[in-house]
Design a protein around this motif. Structure first.
Motif, PDB file in Angstrom:
ATOM      1  N   VAL A 186      -5.390  -0.378   5.884  1.00  0.00           N
ATOM      2  CA  VAL A 186      -5.701  -1.606   5.838  1.00  0.00           C
ATOM      3  C   VAL A 186      -5.772  -3.058   6.617  1.00  0.00           C
ATOM      4  N   LEU A 187      -3.862  -2.655   7.611  1.00  0.00           N
ATOM      5  CA  LEU A 187      -3.590  -4.181   7.718  1.00  0.00           C
ATOM      6  C   LEU A 187      -3.932  -3.738   9.166  1.00  0.00           C
ATOM      7  N   LEU A 188      -3.983  -2.780   9.821  1.00  0.00           N
ATOM      8  CA  LEU A 188      -5.351  -2.345  11.217  1.00  0.00           C
ATOM      9  C   LEU A 188      -6.386  -2.889  10.637  1.00  0.00           C
ATOM     10  N   LEU A 189      -7.228  -2.432  10.159  1.00  0.00           N
ATOM     11  CA  LEU A 189      -8.552  -2.553  10.056  1.00  0.00           C
ATOM     12  C   LEU A 189      -8.392  -4.595   9.566  1.00  0.00           C
ATOM     13  N   ARG A 190      -7.735  -5.373   9.210  1.00  0.00           N
ATOM     14  CA  ARG A 190      -7.795  -6.580   9.252  1.00  0.00           C
ATOM     15  C   ARG A 190      -7.354  -7.075  10.610  1.00  0.00           C
ATOM     16  N   GLU A 191      -7.297  -6.112  12.099  1.00  0.00           N
ATOM     17  CA  GLU A 191      -6.020  -7.243  13.039  1.00  0.00           C
ATOM     18  C   GLU A 191      -7.908  -6.393  13.765  1.00  0.00           C
ATOM     19  N   ALA A 192      -8.591  -6.041  13.224  1.00  0.00           N
ATOM     20  CA  ALA A 192      -9.771  -5.431  13.549  1.00  0.00           C
ATOM     21  C   ALA A 192     -10.922  -6.224  13.472  1.00  0.00           C
ATOM     22  N   ARG A 193     -10.581  -7.072  12.298  1.00  0.00           N
ATOM     23  CA  ARG A 193     -11.815  -8.136  11.536  1.00  0.00           C
ATOM     24  C   ARG A 193     -12.302  -8.474  13.142  1.00  0.00           C
ATOM     25  N   ALA A 194     -12.123  -9.718  14.437  1.00  0.00           N
ATOM     26  CA  ALA A 194     -12.460 -10.331  14.924  1.00  0.00           C
ATOM     27  C   ALA A 194     -13.615  -9.838  15.461  1.00  0.00           C
ATOM     28  N   PHE A 195     -13.933  -8.173  15.755  1.00  0.00           N
ATOM     29  CA  PHE A 195     -15.853  -8.140  16.237  1.00  0.00           C
ATOM     30  C   PHE A 195     -16.119  -9.156  14.953  1.00  0.00           C
ATOM     31  N   LEU A 196     -16.104  -9.327  13.614  1.00  0.00           N
ATOM     32  CA  LEU A 196     -16.602  -9.312  13.019  1.00  0.00           C
ATOM     33  C   LEU A 196     -17.270 -11.397  13.236  1.00  0.00           C
ATOM     34  N   SER A 197     -16.136 -11.985  13.457  1.00  0.00           N
ATOM     35  CA  SER A 197     -15.935 -13.758  13.935  1.00  0.00           C
ATOM     36  C   SER A 197     -16.959 -13.498  14.671  1.00  0.00           C
ATOM     37  N   ILE A 198     -16.634 -12.842  15.776  1.00  0.00           N
ATOM     38  CA  ILE A 198     -17.237 -13.175  17.126  1.00  0.00           C
ATOM     39  C   ILE A 198     -18.262 -13.224  17.093  1.00  0.00           C
ATOM     40  N   HIS A 199     -19.836 -11.574  16.036  1.00  0.00           N
ATOM     41  CA  HIS A 199     -21.143 -11.703  15.882  1.00  0.00           C
ATOM     42  C   HIS A 199     -20.745 -12.938  15.047  1.00  0.00           C
ATOM     43  N   TYR A 200     -20.211 -13.666  14.163  1.00  0.00           N
ATOM     44  CA  TYR A 200     -21.286 -14.641  12.931  1.00  0.00           C
ATOM     45  C   TYR A 200     -20.757 -15.820  14.010  1.00  0.00           C
ATOM     46  N   ILE A 201     -19.891 -15.985  14.346  1.00  0.00           N
ATOM     47  CA  ILE A 201     -19.771 -17.551  15.418  1.00  0.00           C
ATOM     48  C   ILE A 201     -21.084 -17.602  16.818  1.00  0.00           C
ATOM     49  N   ASN A 202     -21.208 -16.512  17.395  1.00  0.00           N
ATOM     50  CA  ASN A 202     -22.429 -16.542  18.615  1.00  0.00           C
ATOM     51  C   ASN A 202     -23.457 -16.960  17.847  1.00  0.00           C
ATOM     52  N   ASP A 203     -23.628 -15.931  16.297  1.00  0.00           N
ATOM     53  CA  ASP A 203     -25.196 -16.347  15.923  1.00  0.00           C
ATOM     54  C   ASP A 203     -25.301 -17.757  15.525  1.00  0.00           C
ATOM     55  N   ALA A 204     -23.957 -18.335  14.861  1.00  0.00           N
ATOM     56  CA  ALA A 204     -24.119 -19.241  14.846  1.00  0.00           C
ATOM     57  C   ALA A 204     -24.513 -20.647  15.147  1.00  0.00           C
ATOM     58  N   LEU A 205     -24.272 -19.936  16.848  1.00  0.00           N
ATOM     59  CA  LEU A 205     -24.111 -20.850  18.459  1.00  0.00           C
ATOM     60  C   LEU A 205     -25.588 -20.086  18.337  1.00  0.00           C
ATOM     61  N   ASN A 206     -25.854 -19.542  18.606  1.00  0.00           N
ATOM     62  CA  ASN A 206     -27.447 -19.615  18.724  1.00  0.00           C
ATOM     63  C   ASN A 206     -28.592 -20.296  18.208  1.00  0.00           C
ATOM     64  N   LEU A 207     -27.852 -20.380  16.606  1.00  0.00           N
ATOM     65  CA  LEU A 207     -28.977 -21.051  16.185  1.00  0.00           C
ATOM     66  C   LEU A 207     -28.870 -22.880  16.315  1.00  0.00           C
ATOM     67  N   TYR A 208     -27.268 -23.115  16.423  1.00  0.00           N
ATOM     68  CA  TYR A 208     -26.939 -24.746  16.884  1.00  0.00           C
ATOM     69  C   TYR A 208     -27.532 -25.118  18.063  1.00  0.00           C
ATOM     70  N   GLN A 209     -27.714 -23.808  18.759  1.00  0.00           N
ATOM     71  CA  GLN A 209     -28.600 -23.844  20.372  1.00  0.00           C
ATOM     72  C   GLN A 209     -29.648 -24.316  20.603  1.00  0.00           C
ATOM     73  N   LYS A 210     -30.390 -23.177  19.460  1.00  0.00           N
ATOM     74  CA  LYS A 210     -31.878 -23.612  18.971  1.00  0.00           C
ATOM     75  C   LYS A 210     -32.359 -25.604  18.017  1.00  0.00           C
ATOM     76  N   SER A 211     -31.505 -25.653  17.735  1.00  0.00           N
ATOM     77  CA  SER A 211     -31.899 -26.815  16.754  1.00  0.00           C
ATOM     78  C   SER A 211     -31.735 -28.064  17.883  1.00  0.00           C
ATOM     79  N   ASN A 212     -31.122 -27.853  18.955  1.00  0.00           N
ATOM     80  CA  ASN A 212     -30.931 -28.917  19.694  1.00  0.00           C
ATOM     81  C   ASN A 212     -32.166 -28.858  20.961  1.00  0.00           C
ATOM     82  N   ASN A 213     -32.712 -27.720  20.814  1.00  0.00           N
ATOM     83  CA  ASN A 213     -34.135 -27.354  22.234  1.00  0.00           C
ATOM     84  C   ASN A 213     -35.088 -28.297  21.201  1.00  0.00           C
TER      85      ASN A 213
END
Length: 213
Positions: A186-213
């Protein structure tokens, strides 16, 4: 106190039986259980450093350039104390800027997770910025994810086999070993959760950019 007095004969019995694996596992579990106390000690050290910085800033004799440096250090220490990660001033500013863009869609903890990997923040002032890691940064993430799944699966398998078999006292060390494997997985998988974080952040940034265009 009764628990402690009962524990020593138990450990002595394990030593006499040569069951050193169980002893090591008990010690490791004890360390894990007391991690909170260890973190509290570290936090007290940080608080003392904050007090020293604040005392220095209140001294009128301090040169202006030194005050500027200590003010920056103060921000770093407060951030570290609150969020549990020590970052440089540019990285803190980058994280706060990204939070302003995506705070309605992504929790701040995901930004904290990716900040530990020190992503490239060049061009962050543009709406087209996306979180990217160097190829070498993905190696430990992939390693932790695969190893975490393997160890967690092994721990679950051993635990299930112990439950299926007739439970006897001799199985105690094996059950403890399986629980330790699951904890490490569980601790090792916790250290690998950055995969999900990057995915969530970049998806949100995509929406942010579209909303400003």
């Amino acid at each position: 106190m009764q628990l402690i007095s009962d524990l020593f004969p138990f450990l002595n019995g394990l030593v006499q039986e040569g069951n050193y694996v169980t002893i090591v596992l008990i010690v490791l579990f004890t360390i894990v259980i007391n991690l909170k106390n260890i973190f509290n000690f570290v936090n007290e050290f940080k608080k003392n450093r904050l007090s020293n910085i604040e005392s220095a800033l209140s001294d009128d004799r301090l040169p202006s350039n030194m005050k500027y440096q200590l003010t920056s250090e103060l921000s770093i220490e407060y951030f570290s104390l609150i969020y549990g990660v020590r970052l440089s001033t540019p990285m803190i500013n980058a994280i706060l800027l990204l939070n302003e863009r995506i705070k309605q869609r992504v929790a701040f903890r995901h930004l904290i997770i990716i900040s530990k990997l020190t992503p490239n923040i060049r061009g962050i002032e543009h709406d087209s910025y996306r979180v990217k890691l160097d190829k070498f940064d993905y190696i430990p993430l992939i390693y932790n994810a695969l190893l975490g799944i393997a160890i967690l699966s092994l721990g679950l398998l051993i635990f299930i086999l112990c439950l299926i078999s007739s439970f006897q006292e001799t199985h105690f060390s094996i059950v403890l070993l399986s629980m330790f494997f699951m904890l490490v997985g569980v601790l090792l998988l916790r250290e690998a959760r950055a995969f999900l974080s990057i995915h969530y952040i970049n998806d949100a940034l995509n929406l942010y950019q579209k909303s400003n265009n």
